[in-house]
Write a protein that holds these residues in place. Sequence first.
Motif, PDB file in Angstrom:
ATOM      1  N   ASP A 142       0.830  -1.204   0.000  1.00  0.00           N
ATOM      2  CA  ASP A 142       0.000   0.000   0.000  1.00  0.00           C
ATOM      3  C   ASP A 142       0.867   1.257   0.000  1.00  0.00           C
ATOM      4  O   ASP A 142       0.666   2.188   0.794  1.00  0.00           O
ATOM      5  CB  ASP A 142      -0.962   0.010   1.197  1.00  0.00           C
ATOM      6  CG  ASP A 142      -2.144   0.953   0.971  1.00  0.00           C
ATOM      7  OD1 ASP A 142      -2.398   1.320  -0.198  1.00  0.00           O
ATOM      8  OD2 ASP A 142      -2.797   1.333   1.960  1.00  0.00           O
ATOM      9  N   VAL A 143       1.849   1.259  -0.912  1.00  0.00           N
ATOM     10  CA  VAL A 143       2.737   2.407  -1.110  1.00  0.00           C
ATOM     11  C   VAL A 143       2.431   3.003  -2.472  1.00  0.00           C
ATOM     12  O   VAL A 143       2.460   2.303  -3.485  1.00  0.00           O
ATOM     13  CB  VAL A 143       4.219   1.978  -1.033  1.00  0.00           C
ATOM     14  CG1 VAL A 143       5.133   3.127  -1.460  1.00  0.00           C
ATOM     15  CG2 VAL A 143       4.565   1.532   0.385  1.00  0.00           C
ATOM     16  N   THR A 153       1.208  -0.978  -8.932  1.00  0.00           N
ATOM     17  CA  THR A 153       0.860  -2.330  -8.478  1.00  0.00           C
ATOM     18  C   THR A 153       0.826  -2.460  -6.966  1.00  0.00           C
ATOM     19  O   THR A 153       0.438  -3.514  -6.458  1.00  0.00           O
ATOM     20  CB  THR A 153       1.884  -3.360  -9.011  1.00  0.00           C
ATOM     21  OG1 THR A 153       3.190  -3.016  -8.515  1.00  0.00           O
ATOM     22  CG2 THR A 153       1.909  -3.388 -10.514  1.00  0.00           C
ATOM     23  N   GLY A 154       1.242  -1.432  -6.243  1.00  0.00           N
ATOM     24  CA  GLY A 154       1.427  -1.579  -4.803  1.00  0.00           C
ATOM     25  C   GLY A 154       0.377  -0.924  -3.938  1.00  0.00           C
ATOM     26  O   GLY A 154       0.588  -0.748  -2.738  1.00  0.00           O
ATOM     27  N   LEU A 155      -0.778  -0.571  -4.505  1.00  0.00           N
ATOM     28  CA  LEU A 155      -1.850   0.029  -3.721  1.00  0.00           C
ATOM     29  C   LEU A 155      -2.854  -1.037  -3.286  1.00  0.00           C
ATOM     30  O   LEU A 155      -2.981  -2.084  -3.921  1.00  0.00           O
ATOM     31  CB  LEU A 155      -2.566   1.111  -4.531  1.00  0.00           C
ATOM     32  CG  LEU A 155      -1.727   2.338  -4.913  1.00  0.00           C
ATOM     33  CD1 LEU A 155      -2.538   3.270  -5.804  1.00  0.00           C
ATOM     34  CD2 LEU A 155      -1.271   3.074  -3.661  1.00  0.00           C
ATOM     35  N   ILE A 162      -0.795  -9.904  -1.353  1.00  0.00           N
ATOM     36  CA  ILE A 162      -1.566 -10.173  -0.137  1.00  0.00           C
ATOM     37  C   ILE A 162      -1.693  -8.868   0.638  1.00  0.00           C
ATOM     38  O   ILE A 162      -0.701  -8.174   0.865  1.00  0.00           O
ATOM     39  CB  ILE A 162      -0.855 -11.245   0.714  1.00  0.00           C
ATOM     40  CG1 ILE A 162      -0.792 -12.573  -0.070  1.00  0.00           C
ATOM     41  CG2 ILE A 162      -1.545 -11.433   2.060  1.00  0.00           C
ATOM     42  CD1 ILE A 162       0.170 -13.590   0.515  1.00  0.00           C
ATOM     43  N   ALA A 163      -2.895  -8.539   1.039  1.00  0.00           N
ATOM     44  CA  ALA A 163      -3.126  -7.291   1.762  1.00  0.00           C
ATOM     45  C   ALA A 163      -2.345  -7.278   3.069  1.00  0.00           C
ATOM     46  O   ALA A 163      -2.132  -8.322   3.709  1.00  0.00           O
ATOM     47  CB  ALA A 163      -4.613  -7.115   2.035  1.00  0.00           C
ATOM     48  N   ILE A 189       5.919  -2.071  -6.361  1.00  0.00           N
ATOM     49  CA  ILE A 189       4.996  -0.944  -6.235  1.00  0.00           C
ATOM     50  C   ILE A 189       4.599  -0.323  -7.567  1.00  0.00           C
ATOM     51  O   ILE A 189       3.739   0.550  -7.607  1.00  0.00           O
ATOM     52  CB  ILE A 189       5.571   0.143  -5.304  1.00  0.00           C
ATOM     53  CG1 ILE A 189       6.923   0.672  -5.812  1.00  0.00           C
ATOM     54  CG2 ILE A 189       5.682  -0.385  -3.891  1.00  0.00           C
ATOM     55  CD1 ILE A 189       7.454   1.852  -5.007  1.00  0.00           C
ATOM     56  N   GLY A 190       5.217  -0.756  -8.676  1.00  0.00           N
ATOM     57  CA  GLY A 190       4.822  -0.205  -9.967  1.00  0.00           C
ATOM     58  C   GLY A 190       5.996  -0.110 -10.920  1.00  0.00           C
ATOM     59  O   GLY A 190       7.108  -0.551 -10.614  1.00  0.00           O
TER      60      GLY A 190
END
Length: 385
Positions: A142-143, A153-155, A162-163, A189-190
Amino acid sequence: MRTVFPTDAFRQLTTPFYYYDTDLLRATIRTIQEEVSKHAGFCVHYAVKANANPRLLNIIGQSGLGADCVSGGEILAALGAGIPKHRIVYAGVGKSDWEINLGLDKNIFCFNVESIAELEVLNELAAHKEKTARVALRINPDVKAHTHAKITTGLAENKFGIALCDMDEAVRAAMAMEHIDLVGLHFHIGSQILRMDDFAALCNRVNDLQRHLEQNKVKIEHINVGGGLGIDYNYPDKLPIPDFKSYFATYARHLELREGQTLHFELGRSIVGQCGSLITRVLYVKQGVAKQFAIVDGSMTELIRPALYQAYHQIENLQDEGAMETYDVVGPVCESSDVFAKAVDLRHVKRGDLLAIRSAGAYGESMASCYNCRKLPPSYLTEDL
């Protein structure tokens, strides 16, 4: 290191085609190796999805880099290029049974697992083979990365990983499974990220997660931070090799690695992006009501990024003569989105001129299609011409 195009040789070839500057590719790999050697425990895996051209893969394989694969086909391509199995990681949100079995049969280094459901299937398939699968759990950190919405990809809203709130449950599940060996954590993260503070933010999140796991007596052997380092699409000759020094130094400075822990990277675009160009020939110059069009024989089937992401690629007229004029450069495919660039300034364009669409080494050939029954184009390397 400026790419010099062998224009005279190009004129004899049927267009469109991909041209790869392998001198630049090798220089890029050398730079990576030099920078990685400054940091203990750093390992680089080439993200095969960026470009799976077999001849480029052979160069990459001979250099000693590992491979990051997202399909069974990519595992086979990496092995075929001489990349050793112990340097292959297998990621992907939807691995089929045959692909998992292939990874198990080849004894690859690690599976990057994206859900508890996948863990259960992997454990079951490994049990049938009386094997143990080495696993890194892909945690969605979630970054937020400063990049295009379609390649982040990291949100928490993304399909990958996995959350954070489910990490402890996934760790417990993995450690309880007889045929799973939890060896790592994986993050990504992307793509096309140019701000080092995005990677620093990932490091901070990983540090927090490691401390949390250690409080629960869980130690991790390997950390995999994915890739994501971008390239300069605006000035491919000014900055042909990305800033690997700052990239690796950011992780060395901000990530708190434990003694003996290894850090894995999955770089793709930053390795091959700048070495490739799509070479296309002008079919017609059409004067519109308010603009003029350079209609070329290349299309979105050879380079879909402009249509898919509204991505910018520098375009050059290789017949370097005449005054600058403004054109929309468009392809022949029957789609309004088949546009490489709008209102781009080029030297006077005429029928038969060759245009080079730069920075096409990543996600050009690998995403090509046969839409409109077009043939897949050939590719040529520096040593061919």
